[in-house]
Design a protein around this motif. Structure first.
Motif, PDB file in Angstrom:
ATOM      1  N   ARG A   4     -69.763   8.801  31.500  1.00 19.90           N
ATOM      2  CA  ARG A   4     -70.987   8.265  32.074  1.00 19.90           C
ATOM      3  C   ARG A   4     -71.948   9.421  32.352  1.00 19.90           C
ATOM      4  O   ARG A   4     -71.554  10.457  32.855  1.00 19.90           O
ATOM      5  N   CYS A   5     -73.210   9.218  32.005  1.00 16.87           N
ATOM      6  CA  CYS A   5     -74.243  10.223  32.256  1.00 16.87           C
ATOM      7  C   CYS A   5     -74.494  10.305  33.759  1.00 16.87           C
ATOM      8  O   CYS A   5     -74.628   9.281  34.436  1.00 16.87           O
ATOM      9  N   GLU A   6     -74.570  11.524  34.290  1.00 15.41           N
ATOM     10  CA  GLU A   6     -74.752  11.702  35.724  1.00 15.41           C
ATOM     11  C   GLU A   6     -76.182  11.449  36.181  1.00 15.41           C
ATOM     12  O   GLU A   6     -76.414  11.242  37.370  1.00 15.41           O
ATOM     13  N   LEU A   7     -77.133  11.453  35.271  1.00 13.34           N
ATOM     14  CA  LEU A   7     -78.523  11.252  35.662  1.00 13.34           C
ATOM     15  C   LEU A   7     -79.045   9.848  35.370  1.00 13.34           C
ATOM     16  O   LEU A   7     -79.829   9.310  36.149  1.00 13.34           O
ATOM     17  N   THR A   8     -78.631   9.262  34.261  1.00 14.44           N
ATOM     18  CA  THR A   8     -79.162   7.948  33.903  1.00 14.44           C
ATOM     19  C   THR A   8     -78.158   6.820  34.088  1.00 14.44           C
ATOM     20  O   THR A   8     -78.546   5.654  34.052  1.00 14.44           O
ATOM     21  N   GLY A   9     -76.880   7.129  34.245  1.00 15.32           N
ATOM     22  CA  GLY A   9     -75.867   6.100  34.387  1.00 15.32           C
ATOM     23  C   GLY A   9     -75.453   5.462  33.080  1.00 15.32           C
ATOM     24  O   GLY A   9     -74.708   4.488  33.060  1.00 15.32           O
ATOM     25  N   LYS A  10     -75.932   6.002  31.966  1.00 17.69           N
ATOM     26  CA  LYS A  10     -75.581   5.456  30.652  1.00 17.69           C
ATOM     27  C   LYS A  10     -74.088   5.624  30.416  1.00 17.69           C
ATOM     28  O   LYS A  10     -73.533   6.701  30.629  1.00 17.69           O
ATOM     29  N   GLY A  11     -73.408   4.540  30.001  1.00 21.24           N
ATOM     30  CA  GLY A  11     -71.964   4.583  29.824  1.00 21.24           C
ATOM     31  C   GLY A  11     -71.535   4.008  28.489  1.00 21.24           C
ATOM     32  O   GLY A  11     -72.329   3.830  27.569  1.00 21.24           O
ATOM     33  N   VAL A  12     -70.251   3.689  28.400  1.00 25.91           N
ATOM     34  CA  VAL A  12     -69.654   3.173  27.181  1.00 25.91           C
ATOM     35  C   VAL A  12     -70.055   1.713  26.995  1.00 25.91           C
ATOM     36  O   VAL A  12     -70.053   0.926  27.934  1.00 25.91           O
ATOM     37  N   LEU A  13     -70.426   1.352  25.763  1.00 27.21           N
ATOM     38  CA  LEU A  13     -70.697  -0.031  25.393  1.00 27.21           C
ATOM     39  C   LEU A  13     -69.618  -0.485  24.419  1.00 27.21           C
ATOM     40  O   LEU A  13     -68.992   0.334  23.744  1.00 27.21           O
ATOM     41  N   THR A  14     -69.391  -1.796  24.340  1.00 22.11           N
ATOM     42  CA  THR A  14     -68.403  -2.311  23.411  1.00 22.11           C
ATOM     43  C   THR A  14     -69.068  -3.252  22.429  1.00 22.11           C
ATOM     44  O   THR A  14     -70.119  -3.832  22.709  1.00 22.11           O
ATOM     45  N   GLY A  15     -68.447  -3.382  21.277  1.00 23.42           N
ATOM     46  CA  GLY A  15     -68.979  -4.260  20.249  1.00 23.42           C
ATOM     47  C   GLY A  15     -67.939  -4.476  19.171  1.00 23.42           C
ATOM     48  O   GLY A  15     -66.742  -4.321  19.411  1.00 23.42           O
ATOM     49  N   ASN A  16     -68.386  -4.825  17.999  1.00 27.44           N
ATOM     50  CA  ASN A  16     -67.487  -5.123  16.891  1.00 27.44           C
ATOM     51  C   ASN A  16     -67.778  -4.241  15.694  1.00 27.44           C
ATOM     52  O   ASN A  16     -68.934  -3.948  15.403  1.00 27.44           O
TER      53      ASN A  16
END
Length: 94
Positions: A4-16
């Motif tokens: 997870r990015c410490e500044l923006t909170g961007k994390g792991v996404l899931t998909g196919n």
């Protein structure tokens, strides 16, 4: 260590993964995280953070770490980044 990015909170996404025959299998989209050392002008010291590449571009666009932190929402920042933001506010006020 959380992805997870410490500044923006961007994390792991899931998909196919989707094959040509339309078979679907689950996959993870990982953020492009970089270990960087950013310099805070108001604190006169460097800060090590693990942030995404897009967040690094945004920090440079906004004019540095201090300007980014002062404009960022508290719920997006990590606990470490919130502490740095508090220190920056105190340094600017004094």
């Amino acid at each position: 260590m959380a992805r997870r990015c410490e500044l923006t909170g961007k994390g792991v996404l899931t998909g196919n993964n989707v094959s040509h025959a339309l078979n679907r299998t689950r996959r993870r989209f990982l953020p492009n995280l970089c270990d960087v050392t950013l310099i805070s002008e108001s604190l006169d010291r460097s800060v090590k953070l693990r942030i995404s590449a897009s967040a690094l571009r945004t920090v440079e666009h906004r004019g540095g770490l201090d300007a980014f932190l002062l404009k960022a929402k508290d719920e997006d920042l990590s606990v470490r980044a919130l502490g740095i933001k508090k220190e920056v506010r105190a340094a600017i006020a004094s």
